[in-house]
Scaffold this motif. Sequence first.
Motif, mmCIF file in Angstrom:
data_model
loop_
_atom_site.group_PDB
_atom_site.id
_atom_site.type_symbol
_atom_site.label_atom_id
_atom_site.label_comp_id
_atom_site.label_asym_id
_atom_site.label_seq_id
_atom_site.Cartn_x
_atom_site.Cartn_y
_atom_site.Cartn_z
ATOM 1 N N GLU A 1 -7.616 32.396 53.086
ATOM 2 C CA GLU A 1 -9.189 31.754 53.285
ATOM 3 C C GLU A 1 -10.288 32.467 52.999
ATOM 4 N N LEU A 2 -10.105 33.681 52.523
ATOM 5 C CA LEU A 2 -11.081 34.739 51.964
ATOM 6 C C LEU A 2 -10.968 35.331 50.721
ATOM 7 N N VAL A 3 -9.932 36.158 50.697
ATOM 8 C CA VAL A 3 -9.860 37.269 49.529
ATOM 9 C C VAL A 3 -8.643 37.983 49.807
ATOM 10 N N GLY A 4 -7.807 38.454 48.924
ATOM 11 C CA GLY A 4 -6.531 39.283 49.079
ATOM 12 C C GLY A 4 -7.116 40.579 49.203
ATOM 13 N N LEU A 5 -6.323 41.201 50.328
ATOM 14 C CA LEU A 5 -6.796 42.505 50.868
ATOM 15 C C LEU A 5 -5.546 43.165 51.554
ATOM 16 N N ARG A 6 -5.882 44.534 51.877
ATOM 17 C CA ARG A 6 -4.692 45.093 52.803
ATOM 18 C C ARG A 6 -5.314 45.513 54.059
ATOM 19 N N CYS A 7 -4.773 45.403 55.231
ATOM 20 C CA CYS A 7 -5.240 45.598 56.389
ATOM 21 C C CYS A 7 -4.408 46.997 57.174
ATOM 22 N N SER A 8 -5.026 47.783 57.783
ATOM 23 C CA SER A 8 -4.673 48.818 58.588
ATOM 24 C C SER A 8 -5.203 48.829 59.906
ATOM 25 N N SER A 9 -4.415 49.285 60.939
ATOM 26 C CA SER A 9 -5.051 49.227 62.357
ATOM 27 C C SER A 9 -4.582 50.707 63.003
ATOM 28 N N TYR A 10 -5.341 51.240 63.586
ATOM 29 C CA TYR A 10 -4.905 52.682 64.418
ATOM 30 C C TYR A 10 -4.997 52.406 65.698
ATOM 31 N N ALA A 11 -5.387 51.126 66.363
ATOM 32 C CA ALA A 11 -5.156 50.910 67.781
ATOM 33 C C ALA A 11 -3.993 50.862 68.462
ATOM 34 N N SER A 12 -3.959 51.476 69.517
ATOM 35 C CA SER A 12 -2.679 51.674 70.171
ATOM 36 C C SER A 12 -2.048 50.303 70.375
ATOM 37 N N GLU A 13 -2.890 49.350 70.588
ATOM 38 C CA GLU A 13 -2.287 47.745 71.039
ATOM 39 C C GLU A 13 -2.186 47.155 69.733
ATOM 40 N N GLY A 14 -2.260 47.703 68.394
ATOM 41 C CA GLY A 14 -2.207 47.141 67.408
ATOM 42 C C GLY A 14 -3.201 46.164 67.171
ATOM 43 N N LEU A 15 -3.341 45.521 65.973
ATOM 44 C CA LEU A 15 -4.380 44.608 65.383
ATOM 45 C C LEU A 15 -4.739 43.528 66.400
ATOM 46 N N CYS A 16 -5.913 43.103 66.962
ATOM 47 C CA CYS A 16 -6.354 42.068 67.743
ATOM 48 C C CYS A 16 -7.361 41.349 66.895
ATOM 49 N N ALA A 17 -7.368 40.208 66.452
ATOM 50 C CA ALA A 17 -8.293 39.746 65.649
ATOM 51 C C ALA A 17 -8.209 38.319 65.652
ATOM 52 N N ARG A 18 -9.566 37.525 65.290
ATOM 53 C CA ARG A 18 -9.446 36.078 65.189
ATOM 54 C C ARG A 18 -10.333 35.767 64.175
ATOM 55 N N GLN A 19 -10.236 34.931 63.432
ATOM 56 C CA GLN A 19 -11.133 34.280 62.168
ATOM 57 C C GLN A 19 -11.361 32.946 62.483
ATOM 58 N N ARG A 20 -12.385 32.365 62.268
ATOM 59 C CA ARG A 20 -12.883 30.762 62.019
ATOM 60 C C ARG A 20 -13.252 30.644 60.842
ATOM 61 N N ASN A 21 -13.056 29.803 60.098
ATOM 62 C CA ASN A 21 -13.353 29.400 58.523
ATOM 63 C C ASN A 21 -13.798 28.050 58.743
ATOM 64 N N TYR A 22 -15.302 28.021 58.218
ATOM 65 C CA TYR A 22 -15.968 26.647 58.176
ATOM 66 C C TYR A 22 -16.225 26.272 56.476
ATOM 67 N N ASP A 23 -15.588 25.234 56.014
ATOM 68 C CA ASP A 23 -15.477 24.960 54.549
ATOM 69 C C ASP A 23 -16.807 24.209 54.466
ATOM 70 N N LEU A 24 -17.900 24.622 53.688
ATOM 71 C CA LEU A 24 -19.051 23.635 53.366
ATOM 72 C C LEU A 24 -18.771 23.229 51.928
ATOM 73 N N GLY A 25 -17.717 23.097 51.375
ATOM 74 C CA GLY A 25 -17.634 22.835 49.877
ATOM 75 C C GLY A 25 -17.899 24.034 48.834
ATOM 76 N N SER A 26 -19.104 24.165 48.472
ATOM 77 C CA SER A 26 -19.512 25.322 47.550
ATOM 78 C C SER A 26 -19.592 26.550 48.263
ATOM 79 N N LEU A 27 -19.608 26.722 49.479
ATOM 80 C CA LEU A 27 -19.839 27.940 49.978
ATOM 81 C C LEU A 27 -18.673 27.743 51.458
ATOM 82 N N ARG A 28 -18.474 28.993 51.953
ATOM 83 C CA ARG A 28 -17.657 29.016 53.226
ATOM 84 C C ARG A 28 -18.198 30.024 54.110
ATOM 85 N N ILE A 29 -18.125 29.778 55.555
ATOM 86 C CA ILE A 29 -18.497 30.944 56.215
ATOM 87 C C ILE A 29 -17.316 31.270 57.255
#
Length: 338
Positions: A38-66
């Motif tokens: 949805e965005l870009v290639g990357l590597r993710c690390s988390s140091y939280a005891s409960e592990g990674l907790c994340a949400r991402q909502r992606n809006y496709d406007l055509g020539s740009l994205r939010i």
Amino acid sequence: MQSLTAGQGRHVPVKEGSTDFVPVRDRLRYWESYTRSELVGLRCSSYASEGLCARQRNYDLGSLRIADITGNEHVVERTMPIVRRHPKDAVFACLLLEGDAFFYQAGSCTPVHGGDLIIYGTTKPYLYGFTRPMRQLMIDISADELFESGSGPAPSSLLRIDGSLRAGRLLTQPLRDRILGFIENPLRERVPSMDEQIRASLRMLLRPMQHPGSRPGDIAALRLLRAERFIAEHLAASELDAETVARHMAMSLRNLNRVFEKHECSVTQWIWQQRLALAHRLLADPVHSTSPIGDIALGCGFSTQAHFAREFKHRYGLTPTKHRDTALGSQVDASCIL
């Protein structure tokens, strides 16, 4: 269910990814895969005891994205091998709504706080770390689309708009309100105006003098932001004065004072207000509880302790000593209650 796609009829396509329904051991791999798509290639690390907790909502406007991203403390990294493996020439503009972070790129590490806007390119490696629960709005637009192919490359270094400064808020608040309003009701019919407004804002911030369409008010806010930042970085220098700031800005003192009319004060008045505000914070900070008041005064640009004490009392209605005792005493009482 790990992701949701919507976008029928009147609304733009929306896709959502969340770690909520992913086993803890698989969350980093899932997040990297979803973000890569949805965005870009990357590597993710988390140091939280409960592990990674994340949400991402992606809006496709055509020539740009939010993207609207929330999560706990974590780090994302786009290394050189990832840049080569997953190339992308885009400009990312990230408005941190909540939390604190740091951004490292091209040998420079920049602190990022809630309210700040950072703009950077994706062709160079970077690391972006969040030190506590966060929420950010991200604009993703290709460099060619933003600069219309012929007007230059993506930004070569990070641009940070400081949201703690009045001028910074003047520049970021309209963009923030515009995006939040759109994602609340992402109608297709609103896309053309959103696209035009976001492009204009980013071009103005990145290359104000190359875009004659930039509003005079935005140019003035950028100048005010530069002046505020210079003053904040040199408050400890006793030689800092209005003429020094004017030279740095390559402006006449008269024109610079006009820029500061938004603060309803002159450059000189602003410098002394900021020095007093810095001293006010330091005196209330337990870290500086044993520092002599005279040292704090000198460190904030005052030439004598007597001058500092007089101006401090005039500004805040009590002496520096009384302010320190009151502030630190209330902190001790609060800790006892806890």
